[in-house]
Write a protein that holds these residues in place. Structure first.
Motif, short mmCIF file in Angstrom:
data_model
loop_
_atom_site.label_atom_id
_atom_site.label_comp_id
_atom_site.label_asym_id
_atom_site.label_seq_id
_atom_site.Cartn_x
_atom_site.Cartn_y
_atom_site.Cartn_z
N VAL A 141 0.84 -1.21 0.00
CA VAL A 141 0.00 0.00 0.00
C VAL A 141 0.87 1.25 0.00
N MET A 143 0.82 5.80 -1.20
CA MET A 143 0.07 6.95 -1.69
C MET A 143 0.20 7.03 -3.20
N PRO A 344 8.68 -0.94 1.35
CA PRO A 344 7.24 -0.90 1.65
C PRO A 344 6.98 -0.18 2.96
N ASP A 345 7.95 -0.21 3.87
CA ASP A 345 7.79 0.51 5.13
C ASP A 345 7.64 2.00 4.92
N ASN A 346 8.47 2.55 4.08
CA ASN A 346 8.36 3.98 3.82
C ASN A 346 7.09 4.33 3.05
N LEU A 348 4.27 2.95 3.57
CA LEU A 348 3.27 3.08 4.63
C LEU A 348 3.44 4.39 5.38
N VAL A 351 1.77 7.12 3.77
CA VAL A 351 0.32 7.07 3.98
C VAL A 351 -0.01 7.72 5.32
N ILE A 352 0.74 7.33 6.32
CA ILE A 352 0.50 7.89 7.65
C ILE A 352 0.74 9.39 7.66
N LEU B 402 10.38 -6.98 6.14
CA LEU B 402 9.31 -6.49 5.28
C LEU B 402 9.84 -6.13 3.90
N LEU B 417 0.03 -1.11 8.65
CA LEU B 417 -0.31 0.30 8.66
C LEU B 417 -0.68 0.74 10.08
N PHE B 420 2.49 0.55 12.35
CA PHE B 420 3.41 1.67 12.08
C PHE B 420 2.87 2.96 12.67
#
Lengths: 496, 496, 496, 496
Positions: A141, A143, A344-346, A348, A351-352, B402, B417, B420
């Motif tokens: 996932v 943006m 993928p961590d970044n 997310l 998104v946050i 991840l 999500l 995090f």
């Protein structure tokens, strides 16, 4: 093309050696055609092809002779004929019936065809690899971004699908342009078979893999080839678009992906910490070049009457160089994507960092629907959501102060740097909370009066008195809800 | 140009009304010249200019007549002559001596000159405003970026200075190209004064503000104007470069500046939270157009013998449109910069986020210098710094996991999500600490063996036993040390 | 585009009025699709479409509102919604689900499609007219020209066929590019149906005449449209090639054709005798512009991530202007060809002026074949023919003298002019006679020794002792012999 | 660039060998500068420069190392440093202070400067040779042509002067663009002297022949170089314009000049009679390429922030190729002009073939002046002259018949060919006679009524009753009268 960007196959295809071999093949096809049509004895063809195919063309001899007579095709004929017994010589070069471009045109089209081979193959592989990436990152996932701004949720797999589809369009376009390579001509000095027999043309071209283009002049219309140059340029442009996306995602701060970096690579002589996106930046250079070469080839449509030779020099340079650039670009992008380091961590974290704005469209829609009974207009639903989105990013008073009057000395800047470095990170607020709690505030950036805001907060309170609304509202921020239709894309594009 | 991008002055200058007025001025200048030279009586000029300047040219009449005789200049002559008493008529159009382009060339050059006016004026203002920005943000410390990556420290004021200097180069270039507008011609149908007297040309051109170009054909060489088109295109390209910088800094996440956003503006019909960089993106569209128009004008050099008229249609379209595009771009950029919302706080955050890498070059230099006595090579100094820079960004084991196997379902993604979002932010480490403490670690991304790292950590320990080294080391991370020479740029460029 | 080159249909298609009508059609199609799918009641669609189609969009209102909110699509929505009863409003703009480009993309593709209509129609007519010309001038014998030099015999009908075929290639290319117009998208802000239902997209697009493009971002890939711009540019380039051929044939001296000249037209204000090829020259200007616009559109492939808006300004300008240029060019060329004044007499005179060189290829072939028994090599056959061709154009001694030392004063020039004017025209010699009579002479321009020439003349004598050879030799200069295969072209291309 | 068009000097200048030597010179200049400024001991510079200048750079070693670390400048440093004693090593590469482009930028600018040398030299020679041609053909009277049509009288010398002036403009433009090569930079990774001392930059650049550009980023603004690419492209375009003029004059029929044709050259494999203008046609290919390369370089203005590396690949290819193309073109044109075969006899024949129309402008002016007393308007003077010009070219009835209904079979065409071949050439009529004798006739091509023509013939009769008018009228057809002002051009341009 300079060594650095040269592709071995393309260099081979456009070499003098290959070109002259292809000229010889045209010459022999004409003789073979005559033999098939019974115009000459088959033995003539067999003997001649045996001899000529057995003796490599002497490129040095040919270059020397060309420089004397300023006519490359005549020099080639002389080089070849000297190996033939006297009685065979008159049969070569179509018994003196051919003009240079009767020989050169089929050879030229074949060079284009041959060059297309590795381009299509490598492009197909790249497209295939993007399919793999789409599968691998189907649930990563992130943006989506429009105008560089966080927009709505998507997955990185979906972004890969969109890249995939760009290149699919390009490959389809490329294939359409192959149509222009079906035709060739052996129809004499001005294209009306002054001395050559149309039947011989047809048969010889069949041997070489072509149909006759009726209505040629001394040469084939360059209109046949221009779309191919356009398609090649388009590919490089698309690759550059993908490269730009990678560069944008690789910006330091919170990179979502980065181009591969060798374990012994040096990023910068001065700055050892750098991981530069040099391969992707090079793609932009390639796109600039591809466009230049495409423009040169477009101009080749223009010629005088039954032909003048402006197109020749351009074709010697721009076609191979355009192929070098296209193939190099496809290969670099393949290397970049195969080695792409994905975070993928970044994704997310982005998104946050959007503070829930990734669902702003749905929030607006929700408010428009639910608010109508409380007298909220669609326009107001828009403005509420916009205000909430601006509210979440409002700075603290000190920061606001700093924005208004920036540092007036290095001392001030240094002090702020130290202070910022030690400042505890405050807990971020999200639009979900603002709206749910009816905590909209005045924003200096938007035209919304105190009285409106008060009214809006009231309406929000009323909406969320209904637990069903609360549930529905919560849902619209969820990954499941927002990505519910992405599967459709996988299904339509990859059939999964 | 379409209304949306049209600039009023340019529209006026390239209107039929203005063009025909300028044609009339050429005609009158020839008559005046003859009067001055004593070839005709002064009264002829005075009477004629009195009448003609008093009666506006009837554009409708002229258009209708042009459509009949397919000759715009002859139609113009007819429109004018009809207002003259019989005895004056023979004097008009240089007593039948002029060819159309004797009249049109000076008018055309004057339209170019007139169009240049607002371009230079607006460009100068923009340059001036960048000077103001450079002053205002002289101490706004930020990361310089190369390859999109944080590089070394600079101030935003300094970035403004570099933009300033790009436009200064463009303005200088533009001014150099004005040279081509010094000349014009009234030398007859093929440029050898078949019927017109060179003295009359010289005098008439003087009145109009030109020198004769000796060696014209029916027209002036288009070589005179091509550099001007190049300079205009170059300006728009530079503006697009600046616009790109703004777009890059405005990316959501941690924007360092943003283009102005109206208090009633809507960013997106679907996404109310958006502040899109649409003005800056439009600049890229402008650059694409400017390049297209410049290319058209470049082609105008090509003409046959003493002239053919290919250039005419291009000049009617491409010149005014290039001026519209250039002037519109300058104005848009001025508006963008005047309203630019700058976030010095986020600039500092970027510096902090670099984890001290902003000083990596100096670290390497420091280690090379200090390490030499401990057997450290320059190459090793480089590798130590690189390793430290990679170490500070190494992910936690979960994150590493991840990265290696991304989510296999939306559930997993959703869970991550949420996780995090609630994860406490860990205190970041800085290269300064790693190096000072000798805490280099193996990095999966770099080829550095355990044994080397151990040795390096040892050497680092030795270096920092010397307090002088500690002090020197601390210093190289300071704003004062790193920006010590920026003042030089202000001094040389702004004289402050 | 400026009035002068503007095409009424294109102006209409790209007008704000038409664009906004098409936007409305997209909006209504979405609502209709939902009704068809049972997601809303049919009455909603019927009532809304009834109201909106009945009230013309107020362009002035819209422009004003756009200037306030800087968002043209939102301004459009506001203009429309105000005419709806409250209960219908929420349904407009897809119940707040659409993003601007969901509305604009189908409209844009339809504008391209609509613009293609008149282009294809006018191009087909032009191609058809060239067919008529090919028939009309099927027997108008003329010199084919390569490198501007008389080459071999052809008919003017055949040249028309080659022009016909260039445009046929262009039309085929154009039709291939229509493939890109099959697709559109209504898939939300980033193309993954964030809020819109893929079924609704499919149905709405079906109503509008499209298939969904799966894998769009906020916008469709511009890769879909680039080939269309290429094809349009290519058409104009081809027309310019034809125009150049006409200009070349219309050069004063002995024109073989001329562009139409109005009975009231004036060629030049200064030079009343001129019949200038201005329409054909303008075609070159059009080609310069077409290439510029095509280049702008090619650049539109580049965009950031899920879209940035660089392409918008370019598309507002370059697409309509490219269509204006293409359609104007087709129409101008149609007018030129329909009015083309053809001089078959001068075509014949050019044949005669070639002094038999039009058959030089066949002469060489004849000599190679017949000479072999007398020890003549193929190379010698070539050199004999070349020498004969140079001999026929050798100047008289006085002329030779003049060429070596040009006039040293105007007096000399004037004298020569008078002398030449009165000089009786000497009977021209033809290569046929030189070769038949064995009268080859030394030429200062070629490396051929006295001894060789003597030998060659001897061999020629021997060849023509055989009456069969004489007959065969005579035949190769005949129209019947040289044009024997042109019928093949008519048969293959026109089926006659 | 491919061998065929490669220029040896340019190849040398852009070779790796030369590039790396220039890099070394930058490195040494920095060390020398420090020695001069007393920052290091002079001996360091002397020893290091002695060693390094004495050991050629090992290009193979460097290429291998570059392929490992993907950083060409670092690979270069490694190659050099290995030859230095340990104690000198730290001083190389500015004691670790320089970034790659501190080294590369001065080298790059020097390569541009070096490449400019032969361009300017060869261009100046060509301009000088055109001056010689202008002198040689000062009295070679010919038709000036506009729109491909005979216009007014000029000399070939004057046409040479106009070519001369085009290239003069180009040379002036080229020289103006050298301004951009005055500057360079050694100001560190982002241009703010992060580690390097501005004084060192200034001194080092002085040694290398530059001034510092204050306000650089990591690189110099490409705005500095774009005008140079424009100027080079412009030169090639001008040469192509001249080449086109030569091609137009060399068309078979009545060539006025031809490009040189070697005594052993073959024009065509099929058509031995051909003298093709292949060198001049190639110039058009060169112009197409030059424009492509110029466009690539224009795009290099665009870069991100303190630099990204898109420009690098383009500069490796487009700059040397643009120089190859420019220099090759200048040399080809020089060869063409030096060997140009000029036919002053045919130039005169063209004048005669114009049937006196070369003086039509003066005829019109004469009639306007003389006719006024007989009630003739200026408009009528125009129409009389136009009618006379059309009358002299009116065909015989048979020819008119042929024009209206072209041949309906090859038999008819063949018959006409034979007939035309034997037809006695009728004495041509001239406008001078028609007007003098008042023998204007109805023309199907112009709208002039019988009654007007009758009146006009009457007025002409009246005019020529006055012997002074007859004398004046005769005079306007004379070479002396029409070329009376050409001397002015020689005087102003060549000072003679």
């Amino acid at each position: 093309m300079i060594k650095r960007y040269e592709q071995a196959e393309i260099t081979g295809i456009w070499s003098n050696q290959n070109k002259l071999n292809l000229w010889q093949e045209t010459e022999l096809a004409v003789i073979q055609a005559k033999a098939i049509l019974g115009q000459i004895e088959e033995g003539v063809f067999l003997e001649m092809s045996g001899i000529l195919r057995g003796i490599p063309i002497d490129i040095e001899w040919w270059l020397k002779r060309d420089s004397e007579i300023s006519h490359d095709l005549n020099a080639f004929i002389e080089e070849r004929v000297r190996h033939l017994p006297l009685q065979l010589r008159p049969y070569f070069h179509g018994e003196e019936e051919l003009t240079s471009y009767d020989v050169e045109e089929p050879a030229f089209s074949r060079m284009l065809k041959m060059s297309l081979g590795p381009v299509k193959e490598n492009l197909s592989s790249l497209i295939h690899f993007l399919e793999e990436m789409a599968r691998r990152y189907r649930y990563a996932v992130m943006m989506g971004r429009t105008h560089g701004q966080g927009a709505e949720l998507q997955t990185f797999g979906k972004r890969c699908l969109t890249w995939h589809q760009l290149l699919e369009v390009d490959l389809t376009t490329l294939r359409m342009t192959e149509r222009g390579l079906r035709y060739s001509k052996i129809s004499g000095a001005i294209g009306n078979y002054g001395s050559i027999d149309p039947q011989v043309e047809k048969e010889a071209l069949r041997i070489l893999g072509f149909q006759p283009f009726y209505g040629a002049t001394q040469i084939l219309p360059r209109e046949l080839y221009v779309p191919l140059a356009g398609a090649l340029c388009q590919i490089v442009k698309t690759l550059d678009k993908i490269a730009t996306d990678i560069r944008l995602g690789a910006r330091s701060g919170q990179p979502i992906y980065q181009e591969p970096f060798g374990r012994r690579q040096k990023g910068s002589s001065r700055m050892p910490h750098k991981k530069n996106t040099i391969s992707n930046e090079q793609m932009e250079g390639m796109a600039r070049m591809a466009k230049g070469f495409q423009g040169m080839i477009m101009d080749n449509i223009e010629t005088w009457e039954e032909r003048t030779i402006e197109q020749s020099s351009v074709e010697r340079v721009a076609w191979p160089d355009l192929f070098h650039v296209a193939l190099h670009s496809i290969r670099i992008m393949t290397r970049v994507l195969k080695g792409l380091v994905v975070y993928p961590d970044n994704m997310l974290k982005e998104v946050i960092d959007s503070r829930g704005c990734y669902a702003a469209g749905e929030v607006k829609k929700f408010l428009a629907k639910k608010g109508v009974t409380f007298g909220l207009s669609t326009e107001e639903a828009y403005r509420i959501t916009q205000l909430a989105a601006f509210n979440v990013f409002e700075p603290s008073p000190e920061v606001q102060q700093l924005r208004e009057s920036p540092f007036s000395s290095l001392e001030e800047a240094n002090e702020a740097l130290l202070k910022f470095q030690q400042m505890p990170i405050s807990t971020p607020i999200f639009i979900k909370d603002i709206i749910f709690k009816g905590e909209l505030r005045i924003s200096p950036e938007l035209e919304a009066a105190e009285v409106d805001i008060k009214k809006w907060n009231g309406v929000l309170g009323q909406i969320f008195q209904d637990p069903a609304n609360v549930k529905e509202f919560n849902q619209i921020f969820s990954v499941f809800y927002l990505l519910k239709h992405e599967a459709k894309l996988y299904q339509e594009i990859l059939g999964i």
